[in-house]
Design a protein around this motif. Structure first.
Motif, PDB file in Angstrom:
ATOM      1  N   ARG A   1       0.843  -1.203   0.000  1.00 60.99           N
ATOM      2  CA  ARG A   1       0.000   0.000   0.000  1.00 60.99           C
ATOM      3  C   ARG A   1       0.868   1.239   0.000  1.00 60.99           C
ATOM      4  NH1 ARG A   1       0.115   2.452   4.996  1.00 60.99           N
ATOM      5  NH2 ARG A   1       0.573   1.200   6.853  1.00 60.99           N
ATOM      6  N   GLU A   2       0.213   2.406   0.091  1.00 62.99           N
ATOM      7  CA  GLU A   2       0.935   3.657   0.295  1.00 62.99           C
ATOM      8  C   GLU A   2       1.378   3.730   1.756  1.00 62.99           C
ATOM      9  OE1 GLU A   2      -2.088   6.464  -2.164  1.00 62.99           O
ATOM     10  OE2 GLU A   2      -2.871   4.989  -0.745  1.00 62.99           O
ATOM     11  N   TYR A   3       2.521   4.316   2.001  1.00 58.35           N
ATOM     12  CA  TYR A   3       3.019   4.424   3.382  1.00 58.35           C
ATOM     13  C   TYR A   3       3.295   5.887   3.716  1.00 58.35           C
ATOM     14  CZ  TYR A   3       3.546  -0.573   2.813  1.00 58.35           C
ATOM     15  OH  TYR A   3       3.290  -1.908   2.570  1.00 58.35           O
ATOM     16  N   GLY A   4       2.955   6.250   4.954  1.00 61.06           N
ATOM     17  CA  GLY A   4       3.192   7.613   5.402  1.00 61.06           C
ATOM     18  C   GLY A   4       2.130   8.590   4.961  1.00 61.06           C
ATOM     19  N   THR A   5       0.992   8.076   4.546  1.00 61.62           N
ATOM     20  CA  THR A   5      -0.105   8.927   4.090  1.00 61.62           C
ATOM     21  C   THR A   5      -1.419   8.170   4.268  1.00 61.62           C
ATOM     22  OG1 THR A   5      -0.957  10.200   2.208  1.00 61.62           O
ATOM     23  CG2 THR A   5       0.041   8.074   1.715  1.00 61.62           C
ATOM     24  N   GLY A   6      -2.523   8.895   4.139  1.00 56.98           N
ATOM     25  CA  GLY A   6      -3.804   8.225   4.218  1.00 56.98           C
ATOM     26  C   GLY A   6      -3.951   7.185   3.123  1.00 56.98           C
TER      27      GLY A   6
END
Length: 280
Positions: free
Chosen positions: A167-172
């Motif tokens: 997934r994306e990391y460090g963000t919603g």
């Protein structure tokens, strides 16, 4: 139960240290190319790491694997380099047919080894062990790890699990790569008594945040690569959008860090142990 697991794990370590195939001396000069991180790990696990002369990219475990010459990526191979390494056998994944075809034209022996499902991973020990002169060791390891799996087996319950394998990391979070009802991650969920919240045969489908909320799983397991440096607290904060889900409300979003969580090799048993320790 704790005592029995300890005895089983102790037995496993004893096997790894002491159980050597008598034919090993005849295969000390065997030259192996292994074309996936999981295959490299399996050969090392069976005691044949010193025989690996070539590997694919991203083979970083164990530490010694980082020094193995890279001859291929997941879809192609440097044939000239591979030939120079004079392999006796090349271990491949089933999806690497194009590489196998090129090697076979040069009369280089290849072996496709499936590690897609949990049973496949166990069977891969004996398949590879037979080829590299470690068959007796492989059989003993497989038998011991089967007993470990049995010790973690739990009766079915009515709770659903959603796995995030990327997934994306460090963000919603706006999307995740999840796991369908095929493959070793799904097998692990079932072993521990849960059912997969995502009913699809697609191995790693990309699903949006809205789908996650619609599925409303009881538990979310977030598998995070080792190169992500965010803390567990920071990674959990990424999931704040899903405060309305049962998983968030019940503090049942579990963060597990490390490449071993998604590589279908021997270390997958560490993942099962970690999940059990988290109460799953």
């Amino acid at each position: 139960m704790k005592i029995s697991k300890l005895l089983i794990l102790t037995f496993t370590m004893t096997v790894l240290i002491n159980c050597e195939d008598r034919r090993t001396s005849g295969t000390s000069d065997l030259r192996i190319i292994a074309l996936s991180p999981s295959l490299v790990e399996t050969v090392f696990f069976l005691g044949g790491g010193k025989n690996i002369v070539g590997a694919s990219s991203f083979c970083n475990y164990p530490e010694e694997a980082k020094n193995i010459p890279v001859v291929a990526n997941v879809s192609d191979i440097n044939l000239e380099y591979a030939v120079k390494l004079k392999p006796d056998i090349v271990l491949l994944m089933p999806g690497q047919d194009n590489i196998a075809a090129k090697l076979n034209l040069l009369n280089i022996k290849t072996l496709k080894v499936s590690q897609e499902k949990l049973d496949d991973i166990l069977n891969s020990f004996t398949v590879i062990g037979r080829e590299i002169g470690r068959e007796q060791r492989a059989l003993a390891v497989k038998d011991s790890l089967n007993k470990v799996l049995e010790s973690y087996k739990k009766p079915a319950n009515n709770k659903t699990v959603l796995i995030s394998a990327g997934r994306e990391y460090g963000t919603g979070i706006t999307y995740i790569f999840s796991n369908g009802h095929t493959g070793f991650l799904n097998d692990i969920i079932k072993l521990m008594g849960y059912s997969n919240a995502l009913d699809t045969a697609v191995p790693y489908p990309k699903i949006g945040a809205e789908t996650v909320m619609t599925l409303d799983p009881d538990i979310i397991i977030d598998l995070v690569p080792s190169d992500i440096t965010s803390s567990t607290e920071e990674l959990l904060k990424d999931w704040e959008l899903f405060r309305t889900t049962k998983a968030w409300k019940n503090d049942a979003i579990f963060i597990l860090k490390g490449d071993h969580t998604t590589i279908p090799g021997p270390r997958i048993f560490d993942l099962i142990k970690e999940l059990n320790e988290k109460g799953l």
